[in-house]
Design an enzyme around this catalytic site. Structure first.
Site, short mmCIF file in Angstrom:
data_model
loop_
_atom_site.label_atom_id
_atom_site.label_comp_id
_atom_site.label_asym_id
_atom_site.label_seq_id
_atom_site.Cartn_x
_atom_site.Cartn_y
_atom_site.Cartn_z
N ASP A 197 0.84 -1.21 0.00
CA ASP A 197 0.00 0.00 0.00
C ASP A 197 0.88 1.26 0.00
O ASP A 197 0.84 2.05 0.93
CB ASP A 197 -0.96 0.00 1.21
CG ASP A 197 -0.25 0.04 2.55
OD1 ASP A 197 0.93 -0.38 2.63
OD2 ASP A 197 -0.87 0.51 3.54
N ASP A 225 6.72 1.40 2.05
CA ASP A 225 6.42 0.44 0.97
C ASP A 225 7.29 0.74 -0.26
O ASP A 225 7.70 -0.17 -0.97
CB ASP A 225 4.94 0.54 0.56
CG ASP A 225 4.00 0.24 1.69
OD1 ASP A 225 3.50 -0.89 1.79
OD2 ASP A 225 3.75 1.15 2.50
N ASN A 257 -2.44 2.83 3.72
CA ASN A 257 -1.88 4.15 4.06
C ASN A 257 -2.69 5.27 3.42
O ASN A 257 -2.93 6.31 4.02
CB ASN A 257 -0.43 4.24 3.58
CG ASN A 257 0.51 3.44 4.46
OD1 ASN A 257 0.34 3.40 5.67
ND2 ASN A 257 1.49 2.80 3.85
N THR A 268 2.96 -5.96 2.78
CA THR A 268 3.43 -4.80 3.55
C THR A 268 2.29 -3.82 3.83
O THR A 268 2.54 -2.64 4.09
CB THR A 268 4.59 -4.09 2.81
OG1 THR A 268 4.10 -3.58 1.56
CG2 THR A 268 5.76 -5.02 2.55
N PHE A 302 -0.74 -0.52 12.70
CA PHE A 302 -1.63 0.00 11.66
C PHE A 302 -2.17 -1.08 10.71
O PHE A 302 -3.39 -1.16 10.49
CB PHE A 302 -0.92 1.09 10.85
CG PHE A 302 -1.77 1.66 9.74
CD1 PHE A 302 -2.81 2.52 10.00
CD2 PHE A 302 -1.54 1.29 8.41
CE1 PHE A 302 -3.62 3.03 8.98
CE2 PHE A 302 -2.32 1.79 7.38
CZ PHE A 302 -3.37 2.66 7.66
N ASN A 303 -1.30 -1.90 10.11
CA ASN A 303 -1.78 -2.87 9.11
C ASN A 303 -2.77 -3.85 9.70
O ASN A 303 -3.71 -4.29 9.03
CB ASN A 303 -0.60 -3.64 8.49
CG ASN A 303 0.25 -2.76 7.60
OD1 ASN A 303 -0.22 -1.73 7.11
ND2 ASN A 303 1.50 -3.14 7.40
N HIS A 362 9.59 0.12 8.23
CA HIS A 362 9.00 -1.18 8.58
C HIS A 362 8.98 -2.17 7.42
O HIS A 362 9.43 -3.30 7.54
CB HIS A 362 7.55 -0.97 9.03
CG HIS A 362 7.33 0.16 9.97
ND1 HIS A 362 7.53 0.05 11.31
CD2 HIS A 362 6.92 1.45 9.76
CE1 HIS A 362 7.26 1.20 11.91
NE2 HIS A 362 6.88 2.07 10.99
N ASP A 363 8.38 -1.73 6.30
CA ASP A 363 8.08 -2.67 5.22
C ASP A 363 9.33 -3.28 4.58
O ASP A 363 9.28 -4.40 4.06
CB ASP A 363 7.24 -1.98 4.15
CG ASP A 363 5.87 -1.58 4.67
OD1 ASP A 363 5.42 -2.18 5.67
OD2 ASP A 363 5.25 -0.67 4.09
#
Ligand code: BDR
Ligand code: CA
Length: 326
Positions: A15, A20, A42, A127, A168-169, A244-245
């Site tokens: 996303d 990402d 996102n 992700t 979040f995800n 993160h991703d």
């Protein structure tokens, strides 16, 4: 640079989204990306899809199909995107060029199912929210045993970020995460905030990256990270940008840079303060429960920073020369 033909073949569900974007660059550099699926997260699906297509253009990957998936989570509603971190378009203050092509299809779920049915042993890197993956598993439970691994950036074995409990995800689509965790996958790896918060790209690192980028079209990645670093430092107590991703990709391309342990994980679906939490059972000496994932608990931050630097500067991405060490 083309990845080795022996590198894992992957579907990337994402996303984009600032981190990402780094994940896409790393995946195209180090893995054989069979195709990209986009999901709302996102920002809305229209934007995540346009961003994925534009990033493929920038990275010279116009041959990689991009399929648009679901915008809205399984619950049917979404109150909040992550524009406070990623900006209104998902690319911070950067305006990416209009993509050179439309999405290959607007049915990512069907594409995921057909692709996995057509090729045994693919890895799925996710992700974003797990909406597309859950729809695919619901529609075609037979694909479970054909997937080598699902490597997901999401969840946390300690604090959340969207709420005190939820990352979040997972917060966006807990029902989807629950379906994936319960699907009976041979290998499901959770790369959560507990580890992604330990690998930060700080201001000197990003400035050095900008200096080292040797292809003008890749400068945009320094711009994206500039925005992300400022937003993360102003909204959190982190001392830099947690990309993160990127770690979900590195878990597949360079698994030796991460370490985890198989743990029972329950996704909390009940309304209330814990909704969207990944409750990781870390008690010692307990028999693994049926719902289990490999929960990543350690990352080699220096090597990961080198790898990201290498991918964005077309360098080797390995060995010494960590720009953050300067
Ligand atoms: C996750 O949420 C999104 O904002 C990021 O792109 C990442 O996938 C981190 O919680
Ligand atoms: Ca993401």
């Amino acid at each position: 640079m083309t990845p080795y033909l022996s590198s894992p073949r992957v579907i990337l569900d994402c996303d984009p989204g600032l981190d990402d974007a780094i994940a896409i660059a790393l995946a195209l550099r180090h893995l054989q990306v069979v195709g990209i699926a986009t999901v709302g997260g996102n920002v809305g699906l229209e934007r995540t899809t346009a961003n994925a297509l534009a990033l493929c253009d920038i990275l010279g990957a116009t041959h990689v199909p991009v399929h648009a998936g679901h915008d809205i989570p399984l619950s049917g509603s979404l109150e909040h995107r992550a524009t406070e971190y990623h900006g209104p378009n998902g690319t911070g203050s950067v305006q990416l060029p209009n993509p050179s092509r439309p999405p290959t299809s607007v049915n990512a779920v069907e594409w995921i199912v057909e692709t996995i049915r057509g090729e045994e042993g693919l890895t799925v890197i996710a992700t974003g929210p797990l909406t597309n993956i859950a729809h695919a598993l619901n529609a075609a439970p037979d694909i479970v045993e054909r997937i080598a691994q699902v490597s997901w950036m999401g969840g946390s074995s300690d604090a959340g970020n969207t709420t005190a409990a939820a990352e979040f995800n997972c917060w966006v689509d807990p029902e989807a995460a629950d379906i994936v965790f319960r699907a009976g996958l041979e290998r499901l790896t959770m790369i959560g905030l507990n580890v992604t918060h330990t690998v930060l790209l700080d201001r000197p690192w990003i400035d050095q990256l900008r200096t080292d980028i040797n292809k003008p079209e890749l400068t945009v990645f320094a711009d994206l990270l500039d925005y992300y670093e400022v937003r993360q430092r102003s909204l959190t107590t982190l001392a830099g940008a947690a990309v993160h991703d990127a770690l979900a990709v590195i878990n597949v391309s360079h698994p030796e840079l991460l370490a985890g342990i198989k743990r029972p994980v329950e996704v909390i679906l009940a309304e209330g303060a814990a909704r969207g939490m990944t409750l990781v059972d870390r008690r010692p000496r307990r028999e693994p429960a049926p719902v289990a994932a490999t929960v990543i608990e350690w990352a080699d931050g220096d090597s990961i920073r080198q790898l990201i630097h290498g991918a964005l500067t077309c360098g080797s991405g390995s060995g010494t020369g960590d720009p953050s060490a300067a």
